[in-house]
Each structure stands twice: as C-alpha cells, then as structure tokens.
Design a protein around this motif. Sequence first.
Motif, mmCIF file in Angstrom:
data_model
loop_
_atom_site.group_PDB
_atom_site.id
_atom_site.type_symbol
_atom_site.label_atom_id
_atom_site.label_comp_id
_atom_site.label_asym_id
_atom_site.label_seq_id
_atom_site.Cartn_x
_atom_site.Cartn_y
_atom_site.Cartn_z
ATOM 1 N N GLY A 341 54.438 48.334 47.558
ATOM 2 C CA GLY A 341 54.190 46.847 48.541
ATOM 3 C C GLY A 341 52.692 46.444 48.006
ATOM 4 O O GLY A 341 52.391 45.693 48.925
ATOM 5 N N VAL A 342 52.155 46.849 46.909
ATOM 6 C CA VAL A 342 50.839 46.359 46.797
ATOM 7 C C VAL A 342 50.963 44.784 45.794
ATOM 8 O O VAL A 342 51.702 44.875 44.709
ATOM 9 C CB VAL A 342 49.957 47.240 45.990
ATOM 10 C CG1 VAL A 342 48.690 46.403 45.586
ATOM 11 C CG2 VAL A 342 49.744 48.589 46.524
ATOM 12 N N LYS A 343 50.474 43.858 46.455
ATOM 13 C CA LYS A 343 50.441 42.361 45.673
ATOM 14 C C LYS A 343 49.403 42.809 44.580
ATOM 15 O O LYS A 343 48.316 42.787 44.749
ATOM 16 C CB LYS A 343 50.197 41.432 46.850
ATOM 17 C CG LYS A 343 50.264 39.976 46.086
ATOM 18 C CD LYS A 343 51.448 39.509 45.829
ATOM 19 C CE LYS A 343 51.648 38.147 45.420
ATOM 20 N NZ LYS A 343 51.231 37.292 46.592
ATOM 21 N N ILE A 344 49.997 42.363 43.244
ATOM 22 C CA ILE A 344 49.086 42.502 42.186
ATOM 23 C C ILE A 344 48.321 40.945 41.951
ATOM 24 O O ILE A 344 48.974 40.054 41.321
ATOM 25 C CB ILE A 344 49.838 42.872 40.886
ATOM 26 C CG1 ILE A 344 50.639 43.908 41.317
ATOM 27 C CG2 ILE A 344 48.828 42.963 39.758
ATOM 28 C CD1 ILE A 344 49.713 45.327 41.385
ATOM 29 N N GLU A 348 41.952 44.569 38.809
ATOM 30 C CA GLU A 348 41.699 45.686 39.231
ATOM 31 C C GLU A 348 42.602 46.079 40.312
ATOM 32 O O GLU A 348 42.737 47.588 40.459
ATOM 33 C CB GLU A 348 40.229 45.463 40.070
ATOM 34 C CG GLU A 348 39.482 46.444 40.922
ATOM 35 C CD GLU A 348 38.099 46.188 41.183
ATOM 36 O OE1 GLU A 348 37.635 47.159 41.905
ATOM 37 O OE2 GLU A 348 37.677 44.903 41.228
ATOM 38 N N VAL A 349 43.065 45.289 40.922
ATOM 39 C CA VAL A 349 44.320 45.810 41.892
ATOM 40 C C VAL A 349 45.388 46.658 41.069
ATOM 41 O O VAL A 349 45.936 47.255 41.477
ATOM 42 C CB VAL A 349 44.761 44.615 42.636
ATOM 43 C CG1 VAL A 349 46.154 45.133 43.456
ATOM 44 C CG2 VAL A 349 43.661 44.065 43.733
ATOM 45 N N PHE A 350 45.759 45.896 40.013
ATOM 46 C CA PHE A 350 46.547 46.454 39.153
ATOM 47 C C PHE A 350 46.319 47.892 38.766
ATOM 48 O O PHE A 350 47.348 48.907 38.896
ATOM 49 C CB PHE A 350 46.885 45.598 37.874
ATOM 50 C CG PHE A 350 47.926 46.315 36.664
ATOM 51 C CD1 PHE A 350 49.333 45.951 36.858
ATOM 52 C CD2 PHE A 350 47.341 47.054 35.854
ATOM 53 C CE1 PHE A 350 50.119 46.290 35.955
ATOM 54 C CE2 PHE A 350 48.468 47.746 35.034
ATOM 55 C CZ PHE A 350 49.711 47.422 34.929
ATOM 56 N N ALA A 351 45.108 47.974 38.402
ATOM 57 C CA ALA A 351 44.735 49.404 37.686
ATOM 58 C C ALA A 351 44.531 50.278 38.824
ATOM 59 O O ALA A 351 44.996 51.493 38.905
ATOM 60 C CB ALA A 351 43.210 49.443 37.122
ATOM 61 N N THR A 352 44.261 50.126 40.199
ATOM 62 C CA THR A 352 44.016 50.828 41.408
ATOM 63 C C THR A 352 45.616 51.215 41.767
ATOM 64 O O THR A 352 45.828 52.352 42.002
ATOM 65 C CB THR A 352 43.379 50.147 42.540
ATOM 66 O OG1 THR A 352 42.127 49.741 42.102
ATOM 67 C CG2 THR A 352 43.468 51.091 43.711
ATOM 68 N N ALA A 397 58.238 47.866 35.546
ATOM 69 C CA ALA A 397 59.769 47.734 35.793
ATOM 70 C C ALA A 397 59.914 47.671 37.503
ATOM 71 O O ALA A 397 60.890 46.737 37.928
ATOM 72 C CB ALA A 397 60.705 48.564 35.249
ATOM 73 N N GLY A 398 59.023 48.335 38.114
ATOM 74 C CA GLY A 398 59.262 48.115 39.637
ATOM 75 C C GLY A 398 58.393 46.972 40.284
ATOM 76 O O GLY A 398 58.656 46.739 41.604
ATOM 77 N N LEU A 399 57.933 46.240 39.407
ATOM 78 C CA LEU A 399 56.999 44.900 40.081
ATOM 79 C C LEU A 399 58.139 44.026 40.313
ATOM 80 O O LEU A 399 58.998 43.686 39.534
ATOM 81 C CB LEU A 399 56.247 44.447 39.415
ATOM 82 C CG LEU A 399 54.952 45.333 38.827
ATOM 83 C CD1 LEU A 399 53.898 44.670 37.701
ATOM 84 C CD2 LEU A 399 54.070 45.797 39.992
ATOM 85 N N THR A 400 58.560 43.479 41.556
ATOM 86 C CA THR A 400 59.046 42.439 41.916
ATOM 87 C C THR A 400 58.320 40.886 42.427
ATOM 88 O O THR A 400 57.162 40.942 42.932
ATOM 89 C CB THR A 400 60.204 42.992 42.922
ATOM 90 O OG1 THR A 400 59.312 43.517 44.172
ATOM 91 C CG2 THR A 400 60.926 43.807 42.505
#
Length: 400
Positions: A341-344, A348-352, A397-400
Amino acid sequence: MELLSATLDRVKPSPTIAVSNKAAELKAAGQDIIGLGAGEPDFDTPQNIKDAAIAAINEGKTKYTAVDGIPELKQAICAKFKRDNDLDYKPSQVSVGTGGKQILYNALMATLNEGDEVVIPAPYWVSYPDMVLLAGGTPVIAEASLQTGFKLTADQLESAITDKTKWLIFNSPSNPTGAGYTWEELKQLTDVLLRHPHVMVMTDDMYEHLVYDDFKFCTPAQVEPQLYDRTLTVNGVSKAYAMTGWRIGYAAGPEKLIGAMRKVQSQSTSNPCSVSQWAAVEALNGTQDFIAPNNEMFARRRDLVVKMLNEAEGIRCPVPDGAFYVYPSIAGCIGKTSAAGVKITDDEVFATALLEETGVAVVFGAAFGLSPNFRVSYATSDAALTEACTRIQTFCAGLT
C-alpha cells in the motif's frame, strides 16, 4: 552559545553508509536482508599484500612516517602512473592519505575560498558536494542523463563553467553508474577545459582497473598533456586490490598543491597507517595477475544483474563500462502503489519500500543527484544477486 558548528548545517551524513547501517541493523534483528548498498569488493585482499603487511609488523615498521607517505610508496605510485597512464611524476608531486576520500577533502580544503565553485557531473559520488560545502565552496551540479549514457557532454561542461569555477571533479568509471568515458569523449571535455585556464581538474580514478568488455581506461592529463599542471590525478588501492579497510588513497599533481594538501593533513590525521602503506607498496609493485580474473567475475555478475533488472516491470537498466554498480531507472514505477500500500512517489520511497517489503537494500538515486533511479552494488555473490533481483522483480510485479 551553540555547541555545534554552523558548517554542519550545510552537509548531510553519507546516504550509502546510512543504507548499509540500516541493513545491518535489520539483519542483526533477525530479518532476511540482502545488502546491495556497500561499495566494496567481496574478495579477500590478495595473499602477497597481506604477507607484506605481516612482514612490516614483524620488522617493526609501526612508527610514525612522513605525513603524506613513505618514500617507498611514493616511488611505487610514480612507477604506477608511468606504467599505467604514461604520466611522469616525482615523489615530491605525490600525496598519500587515509583513503581516496581524504585526498579529495585535503585538496578542497587547501584550495577553496568562499564563493569558489566546483563543477560536479551528476550522477555523482555522494560525498563530492558535501566535501565542497565543508570546504566553503559552492557545488555546481551539471546533470547528465540516461540518454547520454550518464556522461557529461562538452556543451554541458561549457555551460556549467563560470569565472568563479575553481575545480571540475571528474570520475570515470563512475560511482554510481559505472559509465566510462572513451578517449574521444574525454578529449571533447578537455578541449573545453583548455578554453578555461582558471579551472583545475580533480580526477577520481578509483575504478581504473575495474573495466569490462573492450573499454579502455584513460585519464584527463593523459588525454590532454596541456592539463598536466592543472590536474590532480587521484587513485587508491581500495577497489581493484580489495583493500577498502586498509585506507590508502593517493594523488599526484602540482608541487604547490601537494604541499598545501600536506599542510592540511599535518594538522588533521598526520600519516596514514604505516602497515597499510607497506601493504600498498606490494599492491602496486607486486603481481597484478588477480585483477583480470576478478574482473571476469565482476563482468559475469554485471551481466546477471542487468539482465534480471531489465526483466523487472518498470525498470530500465543500462550496461555499465566499469566499477561494480548499475544505476537503473524506475521511471516506469513512479506513481504506482506497492503490495503493502505504499505510493511510489520517488526513488527514496521506492528504496525504503523495497527494503521493508522484500529485505533488499539499495541506495536511492536522489543521493547521487539524479532521479528516479537506484544504485545496486554487484560486488557480492551470484546467489545473493540472483535472489535480490528475483525479489526486485516480484516487488515490481506487485506494483499497481
């Protein structure tokens, strides 16, 4: 009265060290973590170099030395520059420090005044801008891009130079991208520098021997001899010789600059570790036979990582010329939401999210001055790289 210096307000801690520390903390807490943040070979220091250090200890070579290097190491450095780069230096033109970072820092501290500008191509090693700020200068970031292979063009360099420019910091092969400049590409940059005689050149050649395929390394003063008196050629034993913890870096350049750097070092650390210096003598003078097979292993790992990352949805990963990093773009992932549920919103958000959801530690691109990307160090085992890239593929693959 404030306890801390206002100088510290201008800089931040090293993001690469922060990522490595965070990964170590999570691993110590029992989590399954694969760290791809550290920029150091996983190979052991070659035995002949370790033997030279042991011999130095047994022979009592454990006292203070000359501030910026023992004569034997300076001679070995001069021989290395002649052998590998066709550059002639005298020992009086050589400085040895506690790692390449200290050499760069000493040079900036010895030369920068308030208002002086330093051109730094991005993506850059995380420490360059902060060292400039600590020394009182102003970093001027010249942004390269994926479209130019993460390499600065002559026009970009020309546009970045002003009458306040004192240095260009140049790094090839690059940390974080692995991009290397060919002789022709570097000649285009040196032609620009010839038109601006007030600009000095600081080359970070730490990854000189870590090059792959048909790439041929070259350094600015070698490509354009007219820049010899304006160039500080920086190198070290950390990467190619798997000696990161030994902390030996070195440089050669104009005697006046070297003398100023010696003065800075004399009032900070004084001499580098005496035993490490003797180990470095052996590294430079001894057999170089291990470099080629190590490079073959690095090239295989590079190819593995590039292939697997390019198979991940939303990621584009170019093939680097050297070093042991890849710097993939995640432009195709921005705006999506992770399985947790994390919005990329950025790298930095991606790496975290990647670390927290998959246990893979990478360094986000903003730390290196160019987004949206991340850096992977492939200086680890094939098994760890395969598992890490599989987890990255699953995460994407799990990013939507």
